[in-house]
Motif scaffolding. Structure first.
Motif, PDB file in Angstrom:
ATOM      1  N   ALA A 165       0.816  -1.018   0.089  1.00 12.43           N
ATOM      2  CA  ALA A 165      -0.087   0.061   0.077  1.00 12.43           C
ATOM      3  C   ALA A 165       0.663   1.228   0.034  1.00 12.43           C
ATOM      4  O   ALA A 165       1.857   1.396   0.605  1.00 12.43           O
ATOM      5  CB  ALA A 165      -0.923  -0.078   1.204  1.00 12.43           C
ATOM      6  N   PRO A 166       0.736   2.343  -0.901  1.00 13.44           N
ATOM      7  CA  PRO A 166       1.389   3.299  -1.003  1.00 13.44           C
ATOM      8  C   PRO A 166       1.271   4.300   0.327  1.00 13.44           C
ATOM      9  O   PRO A 166       0.342   4.384   0.664  1.00 13.44           O
ATOM     10  CB  PRO A 166       0.804   4.278  -2.171  1.00 13.44           C
ATOM     11  CG  PRO A 166       0.105   3.181  -2.748  1.00 13.44           C
ATOM     12  CD  PRO A 166      -0.468   2.286  -1.931  1.00 13.44           C
ATOM     13  N   VAL A 167       2.418   4.647   0.854  1.00 13.07           N
ATOM     14  CA  VAL A 167       2.613   5.700   1.863  1.00 13.07           C
ATOM     15  C   VAL A 167       3.717   6.653   1.548  1.00 13.07           C
ATOM     16  O   VAL A 167       4.710   6.372   1.093  1.00 13.07           O
ATOM     17  CB  VAL A 167       3.173   4.870   3.128  1.00 13.07           C
ATOM     18  CG1 VAL A 167       3.298   5.986   4.194  1.00 13.07           C
ATOM     19  CG2 VAL A 167       2.166   3.751   3.445  1.00 13.07           C
ATOM     20  N   LEU A 168       3.179   8.099   1.609  1.00 15.89           N
ATOM     21  CA  LEU A 168       4.012   9.170   1.278  1.00 15.89           C
ATOM     22  C   LEU A 168       4.448   9.626   2.783  1.00 15.89           C
ATOM     23  O   LEU A 168       3.506   9.748   3.875  1.00 15.89           O
ATOM     24  CB  LEU A 168       3.183  10.288   0.798  1.00 15.89           C
ATOM     25  CG  LEU A 168       3.974  11.539   0.529  1.00 15.89           C
ATOM     26  CD1 LEU A 168       5.167  11.568  -0.217  1.00 15.89           C
ATOM     27  CD2 LEU A 168       2.888  12.504  -0.098  1.00 15.89           C
ATOM     28  N   TRP A 169       5.761   9.535   2.914  1.00 16.20           N
ATOM     29  CA  TRP A 169       6.425   9.959   4.053  1.00 16.20           C
ATOM     30  C   TRP A 169       6.748  11.557   4.091  1.00 16.20           C
ATOM     31  O   TRP A 169       7.690  11.722   3.374  1.00 16.20           O
ATOM     32  CB  TRP A 169       7.379   9.179   4.397  1.00 16.20           C
ATOM     33  CG  TRP A 169       7.058   7.588   4.891  1.00 16.20           C
ATOM     34  CD1 TRP A 169       7.130   6.817   4.117  1.00 16.20           C
ATOM     35  CD2 TRP A 169       6.535   7.235   6.040  1.00 16.20           C
ATOM     36  NE1 TRP A 169       6.607   5.550   4.691  1.00 16.20           N
ATOM     37  CE2 TRP A 169       6.257   5.862   5.959  1.00 16.20           C
ATOM     38  CE3 TRP A 169       6.243   7.783   7.211  1.00 16.20           C
ATOM     39  CZ2 TRP A 169       5.887   5.112   6.795  1.00 16.20           C
ATOM     40  CZ3 TRP A 169       5.760   7.140   8.374  1.00 16.20           C
ATOM     41  CH2 TRP A 169       5.514   5.739   8.157  1.00 16.20           C
ATOM     42  N   GLY A 170       6.497  12.304   5.138  1.00 16.01           N
ATOM     43  CA  GLY A 170       7.284  13.718   5.014  1.00 16.01           C
ATOM     44  C   GLY A 170       7.613  13.482   6.593  1.00 16.01           C
ATOM     45  O   GLY A 170       7.228  13.484   7.639  1.00 16.01           O
ATOM     46  N   LEU A 171       9.168  13.824   6.459  1.00 16.56           N
ATOM     47  CA  LEU A 171       9.846  13.459   7.848  1.00 16.56           C
ATOM     48  C   LEU A 171      10.573  14.707   8.101  1.00 16.56           C
ATOM     49  O   LEU A 171      11.792  14.483   8.578  1.00 16.56           O
ATOM     50  CB  LEU A 171      10.829  12.046   7.549  1.00 16.56           C
ATOM     51  CG  LEU A 171      10.033  10.868   7.305  1.00 16.56           C
ATOM     52  CD1 LEU A 171      10.952   9.682   6.782  1.00 16.56           C
ATOM     53  CD2 LEU A 171       9.213  10.552   8.335  1.00 16.56           C
ATOM     54  N   ARG A 172      10.238  15.635   7.822  1.00 19.02           N
ATOM     55  CA  ARG A 172      10.582  17.031   8.281  1.00 19.02           C
ATOM     56  C   ARG A 172      10.680  17.109   9.670  1.00 19.02           C
ATOM     57  O   ARG A 172       9.894  16.883  10.542  1.00 19.02           O
ATOM     58  CB  ARG A 172      10.098  18.359   7.863  1.00 19.02           C
ATOM     59  CG  ARG A 172      10.043  18.570   6.242  1.00 19.02           C
ATOM     60  CD  ARG A 172       9.822  20.056   5.924  1.00 19.02           C
ATOM     61  NE  ARG A 172       9.705  20.173   4.647  1.00 19.02           N
ATOM     62  CZ  ARG A 172       8.878  20.640   4.023  1.00 19.02           C
ATOM     63  NH1 ARG A 172       7.560  20.885   4.604  1.00 19.02           N
ATOM     64  NH2 ARG A 172       8.839  20.635   2.806  1.00 19.02           N
ATOM     65  N   GLU A 173      11.777  17.645  10.517  1.00 19.58           N
ATOM     66  CA  GLU A 173      11.857  17.639  11.908  1.00 19.58           C
ATOM     67  C   GLU A 173      10.786  18.470  12.187  1.00 19.58           C
ATOM     68  O   GLU A 173      10.671  19.612  11.972  1.00 19.58           O
ATOM     69  CB  GLU A 173      13.457  18.160  12.201  1.00 19.58           C
ATOM     70  CG  GLU A 173      13.704  18.187  13.793  1.00 19.58           C
ATOM     71  CD  GLU A 173      14.992  18.396  13.982  1.00 19.58           C
ATOM     72  OE1 GLU A 173      15.204  18.845  15.029  1.00 19.58           O
ATOM     73  OE2 GLU A 173      16.038  18.073  13.227  1.00 19.58           O
ATOM     74  N   GLY A 174      10.110  18.002  13.447  1.00 17.32           N
ATOM     75  CA  GLY A 174       9.033  18.553  14.071  1.00 17.32           C
ATOM     76  C   GLY A 174       7.645  18.540  13.492  1.00 17.32           C
ATOM     77  O   GLY A 174       7.007  19.178  13.938  1.00 17.32           O
ATOM     78  N   SER A 175       7.792  18.109  12.275  1.00 18.87           N
ATOM     79  CA  SER A 175       6.387  18.009  11.577  1.00 18.87           C
ATOM     80  C   SER A 175       5.978  16.436  10.637  1.00 18.87           C
ATOM     81  O   SER A 175       5.840  16.547   9.636  1.00 18.87           O
ATOM     82  CB  SER A 175       6.139  18.840  10.660  1.00 18.87           C
ATOM     83  OG  SER A 175       7.190  19.026   9.657  1.00 18.87           O
ATOM     84  N   ALA A 176       6.738  15.556  11.445  1.00 19.55           N
ATOM     85  CA  ALA A 176       6.706  14.166  10.889  1.00 19.55           C
ATOM     86  C   ALA A 176       5.286  13.866  10.431  1.00 19.55           C
ATOM     87  O   ALA A 176       4.504  13.983  11.441  1.00 19.55           O
ATOM     88  CB  ALA A 176       7.458  13.058  11.526  1.00 19.55           C
ATOM     89  N   ARG A 177       5.127  13.421   9.139  1.00 19.62           N
ATOM     90  CA  ARG A 177       3.648  12.867   9.046  1.00 19.62           C
ATOM     91  C   ARG A 177       3.813  11.829   7.908  1.00 19.62           C
ATOM     92  O   ARG A 177       4.631  11.780   7.076  1.00 19.62           O
ATOM     93  CB  ARG A 177       2.650  13.985   8.546  1.00 19.62           C
ATOM     94  CG  ARG A 177       3.347  14.726   7.485  1.00 19.62           C
ATOM     95  CD  ARG A 177       2.610  15.938   7.353  1.00 19.62           C
ATOM     96  NE  ARG A 177       3.033  16.988   6.353  1.00 19.62           N
ATOM     97  CZ  ARG A 177       4.252  17.664   6.358  1.00 19.62           C
ATOM     98  NH1 ARG A 177       4.780  17.630   7.597  1.00 19.62           N
ATOM     99  NH2 ARG A 177       4.574  18.628   5.348  1.00 19.62           N
ATOM    100  N   ALA A 178       2.700  10.800   7.845  1.00 21.00           N
ATOM    101  CA  ALA A 178       2.776  10.133   6.523  1.00 21.00           C
ATOM    102  C   ALA A 178       1.238  10.226   6.132  1.00 21.00           C
ATOM    103  O   ALA A 178       0.249  10.598   6.846  1.00 21.00           O
ATOM    104  CB  ALA A 178       2.795   8.657   7.357  1.00 21.00           C
ATOM    105  N   TYR A 179       1.307   9.958   4.712  1.00 22.27           N
ATOM    106  CA  TYR A 179      -0.129   9.914   4.198  1.00 22.27           C
ATOM    107  C   TYR A 179      -0.436   8.482   3.731  1.00 22.27           C
ATOM    108  O   TYR A 179       0.269   7.977   2.729  1.00 22.27           O
ATOM    109  CB  TYR A 179      -0.320  10.939   3.100  1.00 22.27           C
ATOM    110  CG  TYR A 179      -0.211  12.407   3.528  1.00 22.27           C
ATOM    111  CD1 TYR A 179      -1.226  13.198   3.550  1.00 22.27           C
ATOM    112  CD2 TYR A 179       1.089  13.013   3.621  1.00 22.27           C
ATOM    113  CE1 TYR A 179      -1.190  14.495   3.910  1.00 22.27           C
ATOM    114  CE2 TYR A 179       1.147  14.338   4.084  1.00 22.27           C
ATOM    115  CZ  TYR A 179      -0.031  15.138   4.165  1.00 22.27           C
ATOM    116  OH  TYR A 179      -0.053  16.401   4.564  1.00 22.27           O
TER     117      TYR A 179
END
Length: 150
Positions: A67-81
């Protein structure tokens, strides 16, 4: 600029009312992101900062399922879609996550390319099959993490 027409990239671009507009955004915007509409091919579940980091092990099971997961791993604002079937957002009530469905848009990098913002990456990237995360598997994983925090 040469377009890499991978099956996953074609599948994502086709979510846009004008796939050419998605390709143009990927090619010309400084971030190399295209803003794509949720609700037709997929909905997205945004998992915020601390929960995204704590749920990595649980989400690995979803990733292994393709399943596709988009990771946004900026320090202080980690998030996954996490991409889930269309319509999931209507019935999604899992605090503190946010469901993005019909009428919502998500900025996404083109799979398989180096991004100007290395803090965002697909893992795994869409493969063109239309495979999405099972909402109940995701819901269960998130609940296990939250229960472990109590």
């Amino acid at each position: 600029m040469t377009r890499r027409h991978t099956a996953g990239t074609l599948w994502l671009a086709a979510a846009h009312p004008s796939p050419t507009a998605a390709w143009n955004q990927w090619a010309t915007t400084p971030t190399r992101f295209a803003v794509l509409p949720a609700g037709a091919r997929w909905d997205a579940i945004r998992i915020g900062c601390s929960l995204a980091v704590k749920a990595l092990d649980e989400l690995d099971a979803i990733e292994r399922a393709g399943a596709p997961v988009l990771w946004g791993l900026r320090e202080g604002s980690a998030r996954a879609y996490v991409l889930v079937p269309p319509g999931t957002a209507r019935a999604w009530h899992e605090p503190p996550t946010r469901a993005i469905g019909a009428g919502g848009w998500v900025a996404m990098p083109r799979p398989g390319t180096d991004q100007p913002d290395p803090g965002f990456r697909w893992e795994p990237a869409p493969d063109g099959s239309g495979r999405l995360a099972d909402p109940e598997t995701l819901r269960s994983a998130l609940r296990r993490v939250r229960e472990g925090e109590r």
